[in-house]
Design a protein around this motif. Structure first.
Motif, PDB file in Angstrom:
ATOM      1  N   VAL A 182     -11.911 -13.830  -1.343  1.00  0.00           N
ATOM      2  CA  VAL A 182     -12.081 -12.623  -0.521  1.00  0.00           C
ATOM      3  C   VAL A 182     -11.368 -11.462  -1.194  1.00  0.00           C
ATOM      4  CG1 VAL A 182     -12.243 -13.965   1.613  1.00  0.00           C
ATOM      5  CG2 VAL A 182     -10.023 -13.065   0.899  1.00  0.00           C
ATOM      6  N   GLY A 183     -11.758 -10.251  -0.848  1.00  0.00           N
ATOM      7  CA  GLY A 183     -11.096  -9.067  -1.382  1.00  0.00           C
ATOM      8  C   GLY A 183      -9.755  -8.834  -0.692  1.00  0.00           C
ATOM      9  N   PRO A 184      -8.899  -8.018  -1.282  1.00  0.00           N
ATOM     10  CA  PRO A 184      -7.573  -7.759  -0.706  1.00  0.00           C
ATOM     11  C   PRO A 184      -7.641  -7.252   0.736  1.00  0.00           C
ATOM     12  CG  PRO A 184      -7.709  -6.876  -2.929  1.00  0.00           C
ATOM     13  CD  PRO A 184      -9.098  -7.308  -2.557  1.00  0.00           C
ATOM     14  N   GLU A 185      -8.652  -6.462   1.038  1.00  0.00           N
ATOM     15  CA  GLU A 185      -8.760  -5.896   2.385  1.00  0.00           C
ATOM     16  C   GLU A 185      -9.176  -6.945   3.416  1.00  0.00           C
ATOM     17  OE1 GLU A 185     -12.708  -5.957   0.530  1.00  0.00           O
ATOM     18  OE2 GLU A 185     -10.714  -5.281  -0.122  1.00  0.00           O
ATOM     19  N   GLU A 186      -9.709  -8.102   2.958  1.00  0.00           N
ATOM     20  CA  GLU A 186     -10.154  -9.156   3.865  1.00  0.00           C
ATOM     21  C   GLU A 186      -9.164 -10.310   3.960  1.00  0.00           C
ATOM     22  OE1 GLU A 186     -12.971  -9.401   5.807  1.00  0.00           O
ATOM     23  OE2 GLU A 186     -13.199  -7.277   5.346  1.00  0.00           O
ATOM     24  N   LEU A 187      -8.033 -10.211   3.253  1.00  0.00           N
ATOM     25  CA  LEU A 187      -7.112 -11.344   3.158  1.00  0.00           C
ATOM     26  C   LEU A 187      -6.506 -11.708   4.513  1.00  0.00           C
ATOM     27  CD1 LEU A 187      -6.086 -13.286   1.069  1.00  0.00           C
ATOM     28  CD2 LEU A 187      -4.237 -11.691   0.519  1.00  0.00           C
TER      29      LEU A 187
ATOM     30  N   LEU B 227       1.293 -11.969   3.050  1.00  0.00           N
ATOM     31  CA  LEU B 227       2.298 -11.310   2.216  1.00  0.00           C
ATOM     32  C   LEU B 227       2.634 -12.163   0.998  1.00  0.00           C
ATOM     33  CD1 LEU B 227       4.290  -8.977   1.801  1.00  0.00           C
ATOM     34  CD2 LEU B 227       5.903 -10.189   3.299  1.00  0.00           C
ATOM     35  N   ARG B 228       2.766 -13.465   1.206  1.00  0.00           N
ATOM     36  CA  ARG B 228       3.060 -14.351   0.078  1.00  0.00           C
ATOM     37  C   ARG B 228       1.926 -14.314  -0.942  1.00  0.00           C
ATOM     38  NH1 ARG B 228       3.615 -18.997   2.765  1.00  0.00           N
ATOM     39  NH2 ARG B 228       1.778 -20.092   1.973  1.00  0.00           N
ATOM     40  N   GLN B 229       0.687 -14.307  -0.464  1.00  0.00           N
ATOM     41  CA  GLN B 229      -0.455 -14.269  -1.380  1.00  0.00           C
ATOM     42  C   GLN B 229      -0.548 -12.946  -2.120  1.00  0.00           C
ATOM     43  OE1 GLN B 229      -3.390 -15.140   1.594  1.00  0.00           O
ATOM     44  NE2 GLN B 229      -3.473 -17.315   1.097  1.00  0.00           N
ATOM     45  N   GLN B 230      -0.026 -11.882  -1.526  1.00  0.00           N
ATOM     46  CA  GLN B 230      -0.083 -10.568  -2.161  1.00  0.00           C
ATOM     47  C   GLN B 230       0.953 -10.401  -3.268  1.00  0.00           C
ATOM     48  OE1 GLN B 230       0.409  -8.210   1.385  1.00  0.00           O
ATOM     49  NE2 GLN B 230      -1.784  -7.775   1.568  1.00  0.00           N
TER      50      GLN B 230
ATOM     51  N   LEU C 183       9.451  -4.263   1.275  1.00  0.00           N
ATOM     52  CA  LEU C 183       8.168  -4.955   1.161  1.00  0.00           C
ATOM     53  C   LEU C 183       7.100  -4.073   0.533  1.00  0.00           C
ATOM     54  CD1 LEU C 183       8.032  -6.939   4.531  1.00  0.00           C
ATOM     55  CD2 LEU C 183       8.708  -7.733   2.260  1.00  0.00           C
ATOM     56  N   THR C 184       7.128  -2.782   0.840  1.00  0.00           N
ATOM     57  CA  THR C 184       6.172  -1.858   0.219  1.00  0.00           C
ATOM     58  C   THR C 184       6.386  -1.801  -1.285  1.00  0.00           C
ATOM     59  OG1 THR C 184       6.048  -0.493   2.214  1.00  0.00           O
ATOM     60  CG2 THR C 184       5.392   0.537   0.138  1.00  0.00           C
ATOM     61  N   GLU C 185       7.646  -1.762  -1.708  1.00  0.00           N
ATOM     62  CA  GLU C 185       7.963  -1.709  -3.132  1.00  0.00           C
ATOM     63  C   GLU C 185       7.567  -3.017  -3.830  1.00  0.00           C
ATOM     64  OE1 GLU C 185       9.415  -0.498  -6.865  1.00  0.00           O
ATOM     65  OE2 GLU C 185       8.701   0.560  -5.075  1.00  0.00           O
ATOM     66  N   VAL C 186       7.805  -4.148  -3.174  1.00  0.00           N
ATOM     67  CA  VAL C 186       7.474  -5.440  -3.781  1.00  0.00           C
ATOM     68  C   VAL C 186       5.971  -5.571  -3.976  1.00  0.00           C
ATOM     69  CG1 VAL C 186       7.421  -7.922  -3.344  1.00  0.00           C
ATOM     70  CG2 VAL C 186       9.527  -6.645  -2.988  1.00  0.00           C
ATOM     71  N   ARG C 187       5.205  -5.164  -2.986  1.00  0.00           N
ATOM     72  CA  ARG C 187       3.745  -5.239  -3.133  1.00  0.00           C
ATOM     73  C   ARG C 187       3.240  -4.292  -4.215  1.00  0.00           C
ATOM     74  NH1 ARG C 187       1.168  -5.638   2.892  1.00  0.00           N
ATOM     75  NH2 ARG C 187       2.336  -3.702   3.211  1.00  0.00           N
TER      76      ARG C 187
END
Length: 415
Positions: free
Chosen positions: A122-127, A327-330, A395-399
């Motif tokens: 799936v795409g990131p927006e569908e995760l 979040l873990r998958q991202q 979390l924003t910085e990590v992603r």
């Protein structure tokens, strides 16, 4: 392609759910020793502590579709052997332990693969939506549909639930065959030789990546605290219901159903709830609500209040579970996902044993309600301890860094 994985997961989860009711019933026809019967659960959980690291390495090194199919072939063969044992009247507790150890081994393979596979389908927006569907399906099949069907079939014929389970696992194999071959590790296109030495190195790479990421360590701390709290409190829920609330067996069933209903609603609403909060805030708020609900159960304020708290806890736990998985998958490179997830889950799943022992000790010393208070406090403390690492800004910085991460074989991004 995700729909086929989703359908395969539903088929295998339904087989798992059928066995939740049928396995103890079958064991009770062999022995009345509660310790021996409880050993079935131990046999099924044990592979997570001894084989999860290897399963994670295989999930990253081999074609993930083939690994997932192999896991379901193992489960189908195990249930077929159990069906044959029932029909031939050759059942024994060692056979049950062997079957459910095999089932648990297959679970470590399938769960490691599916966690790594979803982001490629799936795409990131569908995760988030995909994870929500999988989590909700797990609850529906394992807690709603599976156990009643298993109990009903067992009453009709002891072999029937396990024959159905075999068919479910085989159906999952067929559905997985419809998905194109899964990508291998990009840093090792041919998969490399499968030897003890390189599997050991694969495991070490995953463990180093996990340990070098404060965010992953904090997420696993929160998950471990939640799982330990479940084992410490919900394992004693029947005593709370009978001794403190005075409910009937039917009332106890309603309490369990309330938690499952809340979980299904939470899974369905996870995406929408995620739009209301930033990830750090969502993790903190949902865990504090879970802590309050768990501690509130210990107050035993009445059946209606208990049912409401069970539903609330089920709702927030599914919401936060979906977003923590996403979040873990991202933030973990997909080529390392199986190995890193296996380390993460050993920490999270291993806490069940610690929580169960601690909950029993607290209840024995201070009474059953005290185990619920202690469990709620553990969830709250873990959430607050993790707050500096799981802040919105962090979390924003990590992603952001994960999107610009170096090649998969390189060092983990600082987080």
């Amino acid at each position: 392609m995700f729909r086929k994985l989703w359908a395969a997961t539903a088929a295998s989860n339904l087989s798992d759910g059928v066995s939740l009711a049928a396995a103890p019933l079958l064991a009770a026809t062999i022995t009345r020793d509660p310790t021996l019967i409880a050993g079935i659960t131990v046999a099924q959980r044990a592979p997570w502590l001894v084989l999860a690291f290897v399963s994670g390495a295989l999930a990253d090194r081999l074609d993930r579709r083939k690994v997932a199919q192999s896991a379901n072939w193992i489960r189908a063969a195990a249930f077929a052997a159990l069906t044959a044992g029932v029909l031939a009247d050759t059942l024994s507790m060692p056979l049950l332990y062997a079957v459910f150890f095999a089932i648990g081994t297959a679970e470590t393979l399938y769960d490691s693969v599916s966690a790594a596979w979803v982001p490629t389908l799936v795409g990131p927006e569908e995760l988030t939506r995909a994870n929500s569907r999988l989590q909700t399906t797990f609850v529906v099949c394992n807690e709603f549909a599976g156990p009643p069907v298993g109990g009903f079939l067992f009453a009709a014929a002891a072999s029937a639930p396990f024959a159905l389970g075999t068919a479910g696992y085989l159906a999952a194999v067929g559905l997985l065959a419809l998905i194109p071959p899964a990508a291998r590790r990009t840093d090792e296109p041919d998969g490399g030789p499968l030897t003890v030495a390189n599997v050991r190195e694969d495991i070490a790479v995953g463990a180093r990546w996990y340990w070098s990421s404060p965010v992953l360590r904090a997420l696993s701390l929160v998950a471990a605290a939640g799982n330990a709290a479940v084992a410490a409190s919900y394992g004693l829920l029947v005593l709370l219901a009978q001794d403190e609330l005075g409910v009937s067996d039917e009332g106890y069933g309603v309490m369990l159903a309330a938690g499952a209903v809340g979980a299904v609603l939470g899974g369905l609403a996870a995406g929408r709830v995620g739009g209301w909060f930033k990830p750090g805030t969502l993790i903190l708020v949902t865990n504090l609500l879970s802590a309050a609900a768990t501690a509130g159960l210990g107050l035993a304020l009445g059946p209606a209040v208990t049912v409401a708290l069970m539903a609330l806890d089920g709702f927030v736990v599914l919401v936060v579970s979906v977003h923590m998985v996403t979040l873990r998958q991202q933030i973990v490179p997909n080529e390392l996902m199986g190995r890193v997830t296996s380390v993460y889950r050993v920490v999270a799943v291993g806490s069940f044993a610690v929580g169960g022992i601690a909950g029993g000790a607290v209840a024995g010393a201070f009474g059953v309600p005290a185990s619920f208070y202690a469990a709620g406090a553990a969830i709250a403390v873990a959430s607050l301890l993790a707050l500096p690492v799981l802040s919105n800004a962090r979390l924003t910085e990590v992603r952001r860094r994960a999107e610009a991460a170096p090649a998969p074989g390189g060092p983990a991004p600082v987080s």
